[in-house]
Structure formats: structure tokens, C-alpha cells
Design an enzyme around this catalytic site. Structure first.
Site, mmCIF file in Angstrom:
data_model
loop_
_atom_site.group_PDB
_atom_site.id
_atom_site.type_symbol
_atom_site.label_atom_id
_atom_site.label_comp_id
_atom_site.label_asym_id
_atom_site.label_seq_id
_atom_site.Cartn_x
_atom_site.Cartn_y
_atom_site.Cartn_z
ATOM 1 N N ASP A 105 11.385 12.583 -7.885
ATOM 2 C CA ASP A 105 11.191 13.756 -8.780
ATOM 3 C C ASP A 105 12.466 14.286 -9.077
ATOM 4 O O ASP A 105 13.395 13.960 -8.772
ATOM 5 C CB ASP A 105 9.967 14.836 -8.038
ATOM 6 C CG ASP A 105 10.641 15.278 -6.865
ATOM 7 O OD1 ASP A 105 11.714 15.052 -6.477
ATOM 8 O OD2 ASP A 105 9.759 16.214 -6.158
ATOM 9 N N ASP A 297 0.281 10.855 -5.849
ATOM 10 C CA ASP A 297 1.195 10.942 -4.662
ATOM 11 C C ASP A 297 0.730 12.430 -4.117
ATOM 12 O O ASP A 297 0.289 13.484 -4.699
ATOM 13 C CB ASP A 297 2.525 11.374 -4.851
ATOM 14 C CG ASP A 297 2.909 12.559 -5.546
ATOM 15 O OD1 ASP A 297 3.131 13.556 -4.956
ATOM 16 O OD2 ASP A 297 2.740 12.961 -6.948
ATOM 17 N N CYS A 335 -10.810 -2.227 10.821
ATOM 18 C CA CYS A 335 -9.475 -1.679 10.225
ATOM 19 C C CYS A 335 -8.292 -2.569 10.936
ATOM 20 O O CYS A 335 -8.113 -2.899 12.220
ATOM 21 C CB CYS A 335 -9.054 -0.225 10.582
ATOM 22 S SG CYS A 335 -7.530 0.259 9.739
ATOM 23 N N CYS A 337 -4.887 -1.972 10.629
ATOM 24 C CA CYS A 337 -3.703 -1.203 10.781
ATOM 25 C C CYS A 337 -3.243 -1.389 12.256
ATOM 26 O O CYS A 337 -4.159 -1.562 13.427
ATOM 27 C CB CYS A 337 -3.907 0.228 10.538
ATOM 28 S SG CYS A 337 -4.510 1.206 11.799
ATOM 29 N N CYS A 340 -5.410 0.778 14.867
ATOM 30 C CA CYS A 340 -6.714 0.039 15.154
ATOM 31 C C CYS A 340 -6.636 -1.196 15.828
ATOM 32 O O CYS A 340 -7.324 -1.611 16.835
ATOM 33 C CB CYS A 340 -7.282 0.035 14.030
ATOM 34 S SG CYS A 340 -8.012 1.708 13.246
ATOM 35 N N HIS A 366 -2.154 4.769 10.430
ATOM 36 C CA HIS A 366 -3.784 4.469 9.956
ATOM 37 C C HIS A 366 -4.119 5.248 8.768
ATOM 38 O O HIS A 366 -4.650 4.442 7.807
ATOM 39 C CB HIS A 366 -4.535 5.048 11.190
ATOM 40 C CG HIS A 366 -6.206 4.814 10.853
ATOM 41 N ND1 HIS A 366 -6.763 3.657 10.846
ATOM 42 C CD2 HIS A 366 -6.934 5.784 10.257
ATOM 43 C CE1 HIS A 366 -8.049 3.998 10.438
ATOM 44 N NE2 HIS A 366 -8.050 5.390 10.041
#
Lengths: 387, 387
Positions: A105, A297, A335, A337, A340, A366
Site C-alpha cells: 500500500d 486483504d 484439512c 494444513c 491438522c 490453519h
């Protein structure tokens, strides 16, 4: 496929927006943003890595979960380590070792939100000047503020913001804008908007002198005034920006935001990507995807993670609750990830209770993977015209 | 190859110490400890993961850098999450998802160090009762103390410590012992030592009722009194322990410790592994390896990491120093740890300056990988009779 213009008649090869599918049911769309560091499938979620890292993770972890776009804050990088150092390192991608796309930004949002407080602060009368940073003077030239780090005076202008963003070298950059306070008279808002448009134009001109394979998104302002929003769209879409972000105050409620976005989005060119600045909580994403927002975002999923809020298909769960002390299942069945894949709710609960830093990274990875999956689901549903 | 006894005449198949090489130059030795969760090459460094995680890392990272033995603290696991929960999870390996060997202590050290403060606290007159935990009563039965977590009274005895360590199910466990304060009269030290021996014997008996594929190391005590150290070795080596740890106060200086260890080590059986409790700073390791110490546990490398001290072959460096702000090299050339593989000194310096949690995990993983490499180097040097 649409190609964005750099200057009139000069096609960019390093940035383009490819429209894959437009839903028959809503304004939702599936696309691909092509950047020098790869593709961003849209709609997508953008993780916030203020200081060049998502808090509690490192950038190889982000890469591994397929997080396609990361948001870094120019304001923070200017004050620490300084954009000069990042330039010496070969730019942000090299400095922070991220191979995938980055957006920065302008620094304006932080300067002004430190001065006025955030909209939420304002609505809750939490006062201003968080962290001791403060705006000393706003002129046509730019904003003079005091660094929250060392008390030194810093002048941020459209040109210096773009200079900083050239040092950082993100794939997508943002022109310098003013963030007016939520409680502002219409006259003052109009004045702020006019100045923001002049600042954005100056930013674009500074950028186009040395495009450096970066794309620039305009920021549509106008606060909660529909006419000013329309005016902002009209003025900014006349300029050769590569995409359009929607910024500024969008009201107190999700309904107000929905109304404003419903009005704004149709005024933006279909052949360019758009971005909703700083909003990415789950209900807002759900309501905004059908309006045609491409990227969001937000620090919500990562901040929530650090407070023990884990996102699941059944809704957020609070891992610090005692009911998880003996739950030896993973956060979410199926999941993939790293949290997990390896660890149980009971163990992560224990790490939170024992105040181990490790819980922060497990929860964060996660939640971000959840967002990656969620956005993939939205894209699929749009392609099937279910959204 | 030596096999340890479980009971007289009953060979253990799940735990053995294999002596690979004895240096011609010193008492240093290279060996392999075989456990139900794999081999520990010795001499080796043991990372401290008090609450079931090394601070700022997760256990898959430890596995990936080849950290062969991890130390968890029974005291902490008793109070949070409670060893019952760990047992329900299938034991510590399952609960914390560690595939490699684990050692737990008895809880005694923490109970007493909370009561008396650590030796360092004592020498610096920093007072006692850190964290609000306190010892209420010491009897022949055990120690009654107040939990620092919820103020409840907890009785820790040889039997309850072993029960807790059975719940945890580490590969190597430690009998319950008393940690007398550094400033103690000889009579009181002798009384404490006698009780510690009785407690260790009771611990061993409790353990042998249900060995559960765990090995138990005795803890040699006697403070800084050479005669009491000798007595401790004589008494404990008569019992069928699987290995021998050296604990208790070892003096104010490294020279005192060196003298005590030089005296103690030759009194321990060569065919069993030994461990130096709670000492693993680099100079101490360097001086103790030639004395024949097999394993060292210490929170030094991980705590140092969190304070920005990074270990290198050229000595520790303080990453927070401004000289690293523009150093785009890795922490150590040729280091294959995840931090060095991906990130520069300048970036890690920046993360420390920006107070990002990410710096903690990068610094920690580097320091632990450094220790893994260092111990491998020592083993090589011993095999070449250079140490």
C-alpha cells in the site's frame, strides 16, 4: 482475455487480468491476475504481512499452503528496516524470500489511521494517536508525521510513497491517498476526495516514469457518500490504472458496505481487477464475492488465530475453551494444513493454555489454509453459477 | 555391545547402550542409545521442550533437523494439561506428535527450584518462590507444594512422579529426587542425599512394577562435596538403573564443575549411558565431552535464540546489532538449517527489530541445528581420537 494498458497503445506483458467466468447468477466472477511472480486466482484472499512476514509464520510456510498474494505495509517497511535496505537486498521478494506475488500500500492509510484512529476506534470513541505516531501537517504536498519508532519527522508525499514502493518492488502498488475520518462534514470529505484524486494522479505519473514491471491499482474513495463514490470512480477510471481498489470508510454496518459496493463495483471497468482494502472477515467476503470483488486483504484470520479463534466449515471455534482439552481430533477433519495434518485440538489447546508461541504458528497456518480453501470453493461455485 | 538389565537375568530388548568408540586421548566416547523410538547418537545435545514443544517451534521441525532427544518436564505437564490427558492421548509421543525419543524428569527439580530459586538465583540473591509456586512441606513421603497455575495443593512422591511419567510414556525417565539449595550445611546435605537415595530406590521399584518399555536413569547427587558424590555413585550403581544422570549443584564455576565431573564419571559403569542434567552451554559441553558425558540437556540454545543470540562456528552473534541490518548473507555460510537456507541476517535482524514472532522460530531452529551439527562434529573428532 483483457490486457491492461501501461501507457496508451503500449501493452504490458508483465501484468494482465484474465476473466475466466462470469456468473449467471450474480456479478461474481472468476479470473486470473498474471503478475511477474505468478498467477493470482480470483476471487482470492490476501494475507497481511505488515513487516514482511505474516505474524508467527515464515514465508516458506505461506508458499507451501498456496497463499497467492501477500500484503506488505509500506509505512512499516519505511520505518523499519527502511526501504533503502530492502532495495539493497534486491527488493521485497528477495529480502523476505517470497517467490509469489506481493502487493504494497502507499503508507497513507497507516499515517492517517494513526492520526484519526481506525473507523472502529472512532465509532467506539477510543480516541486517536495510537502507538504515539502523529500527523503534524497535511498540505497539498503531502503529510508530515512523526515516526512512532524514533520520533523523527517523515514527509510522505505521492512521490515519496511511490519511491518507497519502487524500492520495495511489489507486483502491485497503490497510489498515495488520504483517509478522511468517518465523522466528517460533506464539504471536508469533498475537499479530501479532490486532493486524494490529485495525489493519486501524481502517484500514477511518478509510477509511469519507471513502471519497473509493477502494476498500480487506484483507490476509489468518497466515504459513505454515494455521489462522491460515483465521482471517484468516474475520475479514476479515466486514468490508466491497472486495477481498482475500494478504500476509505464504508459505513458502520455490513449493510451500508453492501449498498456502497453494489453501487461502486458496476462503475469499475470489467476488464481490470479490483480489490477491497482491509476487509476480509468471512461474512463480508461472502456478501462481497457476488458483487464481483476479486481480492480481499484482511488481518482477521491471522489475528483471530493468535487469539485462539480457529476457522472451520462449521464456523469459528475458540480453542481455549476447556471442551477441547480432551478432543484428540484435528481442528477440521480432512484439512490438509500442517496443523491438522500433525496435531490435535487437545494439543493445540494445551499449547494455548501453556502460552507456548508454537500455538500461534499452528493456528495461523490453519486459518490461512482455511482461507485458501474457502476462496477455491467460492471460485468453483461461481464457475458452476451457484453464486 | 552392552545390554542393560531390567531385572537381574532379564535382558531388555527395548533399551540398550552400544559403545562405538572410546577415545585414546581422553575419557570421551562415541555410542548409540537404542530406544523404542529410535537411536540417540552420543555424545549428543538434548533440546528442552518443557511443555511438550520447544518454544517457537513445532515438533515436525525438530524431527526435520534431526534432533534425536527431547526433554519434557513432568512438573509442567502435570499441571497443564495434566498427565491423565496425555495418557488418554496415547502418551507424550502421540500427544505432541514426536516420533523420536523423549526423556522426562521427575518434577522434583522444578518443585525445589521454585522453592529455593535456581542456584544462579541463589548466588545472585534473587530470592525464591518464582512464579508464585511454593513448597509447603517436605516429608519422607514426598513434597507437598502449591500449584503455580491454580493454587491447588499437589503431593509429589516417588510413586506419584513415576505414575505421571508412566502416563507420559517417555523413552527415558528419571527417579524422584530432592534438589537441596546450594548454600547448605554438610549435615543437611547428607540428610538430603540419604533421602534422595531412598526416593530414587522407591522410584525404581515403582518403575519396575511396570517397565512399559521405559528406561530409568538414576540421578547422582551430593552437591559439591566429593565424598558425598562418591557415596551417591556407590549406592546408585548398586541398583539396576539403565543409565546415570548427574544432577544437583555442581558449584559456582566451570572449574568446580569440571573437578566434580572428573571425579564422578569414572565411578559410573562404562556400559551404561550417562547424562548431565540441565547443563549445555557451549563451553561446558566442550569441557565435559572429554570426561565421557553422553548427553546434555539445556535450554541455553533455545533461550539464547529468543534473545537474538545466534550460534555460529565463529562464536555467538547478537542479531539485534545494527551491523546486521545490511548483511544479506545467511547466519552461517554452508549451514543447511531452514533459516540459513532461506533467509538473510538482514531479514532476521529486521524481524527482531520489528518484534515479529517469526524471528523466534528462525533463530531457534538455527541454534538447534547448530547443536545437532556441533555434536556430530564432536562424535567425529572422538572417533578420530582428536578429543
Amino acid at each position: 482475455m483483457f490486457y491492461s494498458f501501461c501507457k496508451v497503445g503500449q501493452y504490458m506483458t508483465y501484468f494482465k487480468f484474465e476473466l475466466i467466468h462470469r456468473s449467471k447468477k450474480s456479478r461474481a466472477r472468476v479470473g486470473r491476475i498474471h503478475t511477474p511472480h505468478g498467477i493470482i486466482d480470483t476471487p482470492n484472499f490476501v494475507a497481511v504481512g505488515t513487516n514482511g512476514t505474516v505474524k508467527a509464520l515464515n514465508n516458506t510456510m505461506l508458499h507451501d499452503i498456496g497463499l497467492q498474494l501477500m500484503f506488505c505495509n509500506t509505512y512499516h517497511m519505511m520505518l523499519q528496516p527502511g526501504t533503502d535496505i530492502v532495495r539493497q537486498a534486491g527488493g521485497l521478494h528477495s529480502f523476505i524470500q517470497r517467490k509469489l506475488p506481493i502487493i504494497t500500500d502507499s503508507g497513507g492509510f497507516q499515517v492517517f489511521s494513526l492520526a484519526y484512529g481506525s473507523v472502529a476506534d472512532e465509532l467506539k470513541s477510543r480516541g486517536t494517536k495510537k502507538q504515539g505516531g502523529c500527523v503534524l501537517k497535511i498540505t497539498e504536498e503531502g503529510v508530515l508525521f512523526r515516526s512512532y519508532r524514533d520520533g523523527s519527522k517523515v514527509l510522505l508525499t505521492p512521490e515519496s510513497s511511490i519511491k518507497a514502493q519502487k524500492d520495495l518492488g511489489a507486483d502491485i502498488i497503490i497510489p498515495f491517498d488520504e483517509l478522511p475520518p468517518y465523522h466528517i462534514a460533506r464539504d471536508a470529505l469533498k475537499k479530501s476526495l479532490d486532493r486524494t484524486h490529485r495525489w493519486e494522479k501524481r502517484s500514477l505519473e511518478a509510477h509511469l516514469k519507471n513502471p519497473q514491471e509493477q502494476a498500480m491499482y487506484a483507490v476509489v474513495h468518497g466515504g459513505i457518500d454515494p455521489d462522491l463514490r460515483k465521482e471517484s470512480c468516474a475520475i479514476l477510471t479515466e486514468l490508466p490504472f491497472d486495477g481498482f481498489a475500494v478504500g476509505g470508510s464504508m459505513g458502520k454496518t455490513k449493510d451500508e458496505m453492501h449498498t456502497l459496493l453494489s453501487l461502486t463495483l458496476p462503475l469499475l471497468p470489467e476488464d481490470k481487477p479490483n480489490h477491497l482494502l482491509g476487509i476480509g472477515d468471512l461474512p463480508s467476503i461472502e456478501r462481497s464475492v457476488p458483487l464481483g470483488i476479486d481480492t480481499f486483504d484482511s488481518s482477521y484470520p491471522t489475528r483471530a488465530a493468535r487469539h485462539g479463534i480457529l476457522l472451520t466449515k462449521q464456523g469459528p471455534l475458540n480453542i481455549t475453551k476447556s471442551e477441547y482439552a480432551t478432543n484428540f481430533n484435528s481442528i477440521e477433519k480432512g484439512c490438509l494444513c500442517p496443523a491438522c495434518h500433525h496435531f490435535s485440538l487437545a494439543y493445540i489447546h494445551h499449547l494455548f493454555k501453556a502460552r507456548e508461541l508454537t500455538c500461534m504458528s499452528l493456528a495461523t497456518v490453519h486459518n490461512l489454509y482455511f482461507m485458501v480453501q474457502l476462496m477455491e470453493k467460492y471460485r468453483k461455485q461461481i464457475q458452476e453459477d451457484l453464486i
